[in-house]
Scaffold this active site. Structure first.
Site, short mmCIF file in Angstrom:
data_model
loop_
_atom_site.label_atom_id
_atom_site.label_comp_id
_atom_site.label_asym_id
_atom_site.label_seq_id
_atom_site.Cartn_x
_atom_site.Cartn_y
_atom_site.Cartn_z
N SER A 120 0.51 -0.98 0.21
CA SER A 120 0.26 -0.12 -0.08
C SER A 120 0.97 1.60 0.11
O SER A 120 0.30 2.05 0.10
CB SER A 120 -1.11 0.26 1.27
OG SER A 120 -1.43 -1.07 1.22
N HIS A 141 -1.57 -2.74 -6.61
CA HIS A 141 -2.74 -2.82 -5.42
C HIS A 141 -4.08 -2.55 -5.64
O HIS A 141 -4.16 -2.00 -6.21
CB HIS A 141 -2.09 -0.95 -5.49
CG HIS A 141 -2.54 -0.88 -3.70
ND1 HIS A 141 -2.91 0.88 -4.12
CD2 HIS A 141 -3.03 -1.44 -2.80
CE1 HIS A 141 -3.01 1.26 -2.34
NE2 HIS A 141 -3.56 -0.65 -1.92
N GLU A 153 -4.93 -0.80 -8.98
CA GLU A 153 -3.70 0.39 -8.93
C GLU A 153 -2.21 0.31 -9.33
O GLU A 153 -1.39 -0.62 -8.71
CB GLU A 153 -3.69 1.40 -7.53
CG GLU A 153 -2.55 2.77 -8.19
CD GLU A 153 -2.28 2.66 -6.51
OE1 GLU A 153 -2.65 2.45 -5.74
OE2 GLU A 153 -2.73 4.81 -6.63
N ASN A 191 -3.78 5.67 -1.70
CA ASN A 191 -4.03 5.78 -0.07
C ASN A 191 -3.01 7.33 0.28
O ASN A 191 -3.45 7.81 1.22
CB ASN A 191 -3.05 4.99 0.46
CG ASN A 191 -3.46 4.13 0.34
OD1 ASN A 191 -4.96 3.57 0.73
ND2 ASN A 191 -2.38 2.94 -0.01
N1 NAD Z 1 -5.64 -4.21 3.64
C1 NAD Z 1 -5.49 -3.68 3.19
O1 NAD Z 1 -7.31 -3.15 2.72
C2 NAD Z 1 -4.53 -4.33 1.81
C3 NAD Z 1 -5.30 -3.50 0.68
C4 NAD Z 1 -4.61 -2.87 0.07
C5 NAD Z 1 -3.19 -3.35 -0.36
N2 NAD Z 1 -2.59 -4.12 0.91
C6 NAD Z 1 -1.28 -4.05 1.00
O2 NAD Z 1 -1.82 -6.17 1.23
C7 NAD Z 1 -0.91 -6.46 1.96
C8 NAD Z 1 -0.70 -7.56 3.32
O3 NAD Z 1 -2.11 -6.93 4.20
P1 NAD Z 1 -3.02 -7.76 4.44
O4 NAD Z 1 -4.21 -7.16 5.05
O5 NAD Z 1 -3.79 -9.43 3.56
O6 NAD Z 1 -2.76 -8.22 5.98
P2 NAD Z 1 -2.86 -9.49 6.72
O7 NAD Z 1 -2.81 -9.55 7.93
O8 NAD Z 1 -4.36 -10.65 6.15
O9 NAD Z 1 -1.94 -11.00 5.43
C9 NAD Z 1 -0.72 -10.87 5.73
C10 NAD Z 1 0.19 -11.57 5.71
O10 NAD Z 1 1.98 -11.88 5.56
C11 NAD Z 1 1.82 -13.41 6.35
N3 NAD Z 1 3.49 -13.17 6.39
C12 NAD Z 1 3.84 -12.54 7.63
N4 NAD Z 1 5.16 -12.78 6.92
C13 NAD Z 1 5.31 -13.64 6.43
C14 NAD Z 1 6.48 -14.04 5.69
N5 NAD Z 1 7.34 -14.36 6.35
N6 NAD Z 1 6.75 -14.82 4.37
C15 NAD Z 1 5.62 -15.09 3.73
N7 NAD Z 1 3.98 -14.68 4.45
C16 NAD Z 1 4.16 -13.79 5.37
C17 NAD Z 1 1.35 -13.51 7.22
O11 NAD Z 1 0.99 -14.51 7.98
C18 NAD Z 1 -0.30 -13.32 6.50
O12 NAD Z 1 -1.63 -14.35 6.81
C19 NAD Z 1 0.33 -5.54 2.21
O13 NAD Z 1 1.62 -4.74 1.89
C20 NAD Z 1 -0.69 -4.16 2.40
O14 NAD Z 1 -0.59 -3.17 2.51
C21 NAD Z 1 -3.61 -4.44 2.34
#
Ligand code: NAD
Length: 295
Positions: A120, A141, A153, A191
């Site tokens: 993000s 994104h 994005e 964002n």
């Molecule tokens: N939440 C949102 O609304 C949103 C929207 C767009 C983008 N994002 C981006 O998406 C990404 C993930 O966010 P999320 O909301 O799914 O978080 P989340 O906490 O639901 O998931 C993150 C995942 O990463 C895993 N992880 C942690 N360490 C790891 C490793 N060493 N190897 C492999 N996997 C590992 C975790 O176990 C978890 O399953 C982030 O970069 C976030 O900025 C999130």
């Protein structure tokens, strides 16, 4: 550039699981990894459960559901991405973790394969810089939840080649998405607009200007937003919102982006929003908001 047939997804959380679902529904073979194979299997099981509900509602058939789920293969980690034409990293929003994971993916992936991040806010140029394939690195994104939200994005690192950009855009479109393109700047486009609004809602709550319900109802009925800013923050994850706010504050050097103390406190308490059952609001086991359950 080789045709994209197999997509790796790293991180099987709310975004990674959704991206895996969207990619499998677009007939890509999907290799889904997390920190352990058990977490990847859990991510796949969640896709199965989500699609199962759609079968119950008669929106898709059981065969259609099974075809999507069967295309997702859980694996132990980035070492299993050797066959992927495109890898989309969607692990926790922490810069050191992503730098480490990018190096691991780069080492395992075949020459010519594209390495994308769903970050993000983290600089794609920085992520590209720790790989031996910087021209093949790009931001992809997806919005939350990926199966429902139309936008991807696309973020071009300084090093991203035109061929990588074109192939990534085509893959997003094959997944049924519309794309916009941003240069690699803090918060990109979406964002940069969203996070100051979410922070402002939190400042207003912190100052006691209104209740969470006043703030969210105001945005929904007064601004025609589908969700209020506090419930949207809970959906995104308060840790993710705080991290992006910190990046905007630090990298743009403007105090208008400073994160509210209340947001910091909720994150420190582990009340990260819907995924933890508590954030600005409280949620039951099924993720439904508990009436009158403002924190
Ligand atoms: N939440 C949102 O609304 C949103 C929207 C767009 C983008 N994002 C981006 O998406 C990404 C993930 O966010 P999320 O909301 O799914 O978080 P989340 O906490 O639901 O998931 C993150 C995942 O990463 C895993 N992880 C942690 N360490 C790891 C490793 N060493 N190897 C492999 N996997 C590992 C975790 O176990 C978890 O399953 C982030 O970069 C976030 O900025 C999130």
């Amino acid at each position: 550039m080789a045709e994209i047939r197999t997509i790796g997804v790293l991180g099987a959380g709310q975004m990674g699981g959704g991206i895996a679902q969207v990619a499998a529904a677009a007939s890509y073979d999907v290799v889904l990894a997390d920190a352990t194979i058990e977490l990847a299997q859990k991510g796949k099981a969640k896709v199965d459960a989500i699609l199962g509900k759609q079968v119950e509602k008669g929106k898709i058939t059981a065969d259609q559901k099974n075809a999507v789920v069967d295309r997702i293969k859980p694996v132990g980690g980035p070492a299993d991405f050797s066959n992927c034409d495109l890898v989309i990293e969607a692990a926790t929003e922490q810069v050191d973790l992503k730098l480490k994971l990018f190096q691991a993916c780069d080492a395992a992936m075949k020459p010519g394969a594209i390495l994308a991040s769903n970050t993000s806010s983290i600089s794609l140029t920085k992520l590209a810089g720790v790989t031996k394939r910087p021209e093949l690195v790009i931001g992809m994104h997806f919005m939350n939840p990926p199966p429902l939200m139309k936008l991807v994005e696309i973020v071009r690192a300084v090093q991203t080649s035109d061929a990588t950009y074109a192939a990534t855009k085509a893959a997003a479109e094959k997944m049924g998405k519309t794309t916009t393109t941003s240069k690699d700047a803090p918060g990109f486009l979406v964002n940069r607009i969203l996070i100051p609004m979410l922070s402002e809602a939190c400042f207003a709550l912190q100052e006691g200007v209104g209740t969470p319900e006043d703030i969210d109802t105001g945005a929904k009925l007064g601004l025609n937003h589908p969700m209020g800013p506090l419930e949207l923050s809970d959906l995104i994850g308060l840790d993710t919102v705080l991290f992006i706010a910190e990046v905007l504050h630090r990298d743009l050097g403007d105090d208008k982006y400073r994160p509210p103390t209340l947001l910091r406190n909720l994150v420190a308490a582990g009340w990260l929003g819907k995924k933890k059952g508590r954030g600005f609001y409280r949620y039951d086991d099924k993720g439904q908001k508990i009436a009158g359950g403002a924190t």
